[in-house]
Write a protein that holds these residues in place. Sequence first.
Motif, short mmCIF file in Angstrom:
data_model
loop_
_atom_site.label_atom_id
_atom_site.label_comp_id
_atom_site.label_asym_id
_atom_site.label_seq_id
_atom_site.Cartn_x
_atom_site.Cartn_y
_atom_site.Cartn_z
N VAL A 167 53.99 62.04 29.69
CA VAL A 167 54.20 62.89 30.86
C VAL A 167 53.33 62.36 31.99
O VAL A 167 52.12 62.16 31.81
CB VAL A 167 53.85 64.35 30.54
N PRO A 168 53.90 62.12 33.16
CA PRO A 168 53.11 61.54 34.26
C PRO A 168 52.13 62.55 34.88
O PRO A 168 52.42 63.74 34.96
CB PRO A 168 54.18 61.12 35.27
N VAL A 169 50.98 62.04 35.30
CA VAL A 169 50.02 62.80 36.09
C VAL A 169 49.71 61.98 37.34
O VAL A 169 49.92 60.78 37.37
CB VAL A 169 48.73 63.12 35.30
N ALA A 170 49.17 62.66 38.36
CA ALA A 170 48.93 61.98 39.62
C ALA A 170 47.72 61.06 39.58
O ALA A 170 47.72 59.99 40.18
CB ALA A 170 48.76 63.02 40.74
N ALA A 171 46.68 61.47 38.88
CA ALA A 171 45.44 60.69 38.84
C ALA A 171 45.59 59.48 37.94
O ALA A 171 46.47 59.41 37.07
CB ALA A 171 44.28 61.56 38.38
N GLU A 172 44.71 58.51 38.14
CA GLU A 172 44.75 57.24 37.41
C GLU A 172 44.26 57.39 35.97
O GLU A 172 43.20 57.97 35.73
CB GLU A 172 43.87 56.21 38.13
N SER A 173 45.05 56.89 35.00
CA SER A 173 44.58 56.84 33.62
C SER A 173 43.36 55.93 33.52
O SER A 173 43.16 55.03 34.34
CB SER A 173 45.69 56.36 32.68
N ARG A 174 42.59 56.13 32.48
CA ARG A 174 41.33 55.39 32.33
C ARG A 174 41.56 54.00 31.73
O ARG A 174 42.62 53.69 31.21
CB ARG A 174 40.39 56.18 31.41
N ARG A 175 40.51 53.21 31.81
CA ARG A 175 40.43 51.94 31.09
C ARG A 175 39.29 52.05 30.09
O ARG A 175 38.29 52.73 30.32
CB ARG A 175 40.15 50.79 32.05
N THR A 176 39.44 51.39 28.96
CA THR A 176 38.34 51.23 28.02
C THR A 176 38.11 49.73 27.85
O THR A 176 39.06 48.97 27.67
CB THR A 176 38.65 51.87 26.65
N VAL A 177 36.86 49.34 27.92
CA VAL A 177 36.50 47.92 27.85
C VAL A 177 35.66 47.69 26.60
O VAL A 177 34.66 48.39 26.38
CB VAL A 177 35.71 47.48 29.10
N VAL A 178 36.08 46.75 25.78
CA VAL A 178 35.31 46.34 24.60
C VAL A 178 34.84 44.91 24.81
O VAL A 178 35.65 44.01 25.10
CB VAL A 178 36.17 46.42 23.31
N VAL A 179 33.54 44.71 24.70
CA VAL A 179 32.96 43.37 24.72
C VAL A 179 32.73 42.98 23.26
O VAL A 179 31.84 43.54 22.60
CB VAL A 179 31.66 43.32 25.53
#
Length: 304
Positions: free
Chosen positions: A81-93
């Motif tokens: 379902v779409p939302v207006a705000a930006e979805s997050r990113r997760t970064v794994v090093v």
Amino acid sequence: MILTVTLNAALDVTYRVPALVPGTTHRVTEVAERAGGKGVNVARVLHTLGDPVVATGLAGGACGARIRSLLADEGVREAFVPVAAESRRTVVVAEPTAATGLWEPGPTVTPDEWTAFLGRFADLVRDARVVVLSGSLPPGVPVDAYRALIEAAREAGARTVLDSSGEPLRHGLRAGPDLVKPNAEELSGLVGGPLPRPAAAVDAVRALAARTVVASFGPAGLLAVTEQGSWHAFLPDPLDGNPTGAGDACVAALTHGMIHPRSWRERLTDAVALSAAAVRAPVAGSVDLTDYRRLRRAVTIKEL
């Protein structure tokens, strides 16, 4: 059909480096990008196992569009379902024997967007045999969201699996999910004290409001407390690799066992082996089935 719910979906980015040294500059040897979030990882593993699965949740902005596009590329059905705000990113090093994760908080969800998701969920759950509810809640989603979704799934005749933490987990437990999968830290928080080893946790686990609890203790394996008995399942030797996504592979295996005729010994063997295969995989949220089948032969299960 299995329905996975990821309310805080993410665009997972993995950087591979020879060694992580804080405060210095690194040259990344490899970059991988995947649709992520705990429920998305569960859906991907279930798809790899050949189970019919649909991934739903909330996705917004360019990251949300990329998440949906990447799932389509992998052949995983999605109904986000779409939302207006930006979805997050997760970064794994990721280093050869360790991994460091950086998790963004997620989009702020409006009341109207949450209402829209509840309506979409009500449509999807009618065709679901099992609903998997995984991960954190983004800002704006009610803290008792999992409780409401578990109750709605039960009314639709679907069984439920809950894998979350903190207050969302506590509220979800009040609805009595069919299976809950905490890790050792989450389990300690629920029972109010440290649990040094799986065998010592059986009595504490029985007090939780779930028919079945399968707790993960990292390299020490899994503790399963069920209506049919209690078991400790583990590999004899710990594995090096990236543990990100191992718990999601475990949940996928347990969900797979709910829709196929499997004894608890078989389900736990699958769960340990798939978790271990995820640790050995180069990218979080994936498994190699050849590796999984080989590791399956090494799993030890002890009845408690």
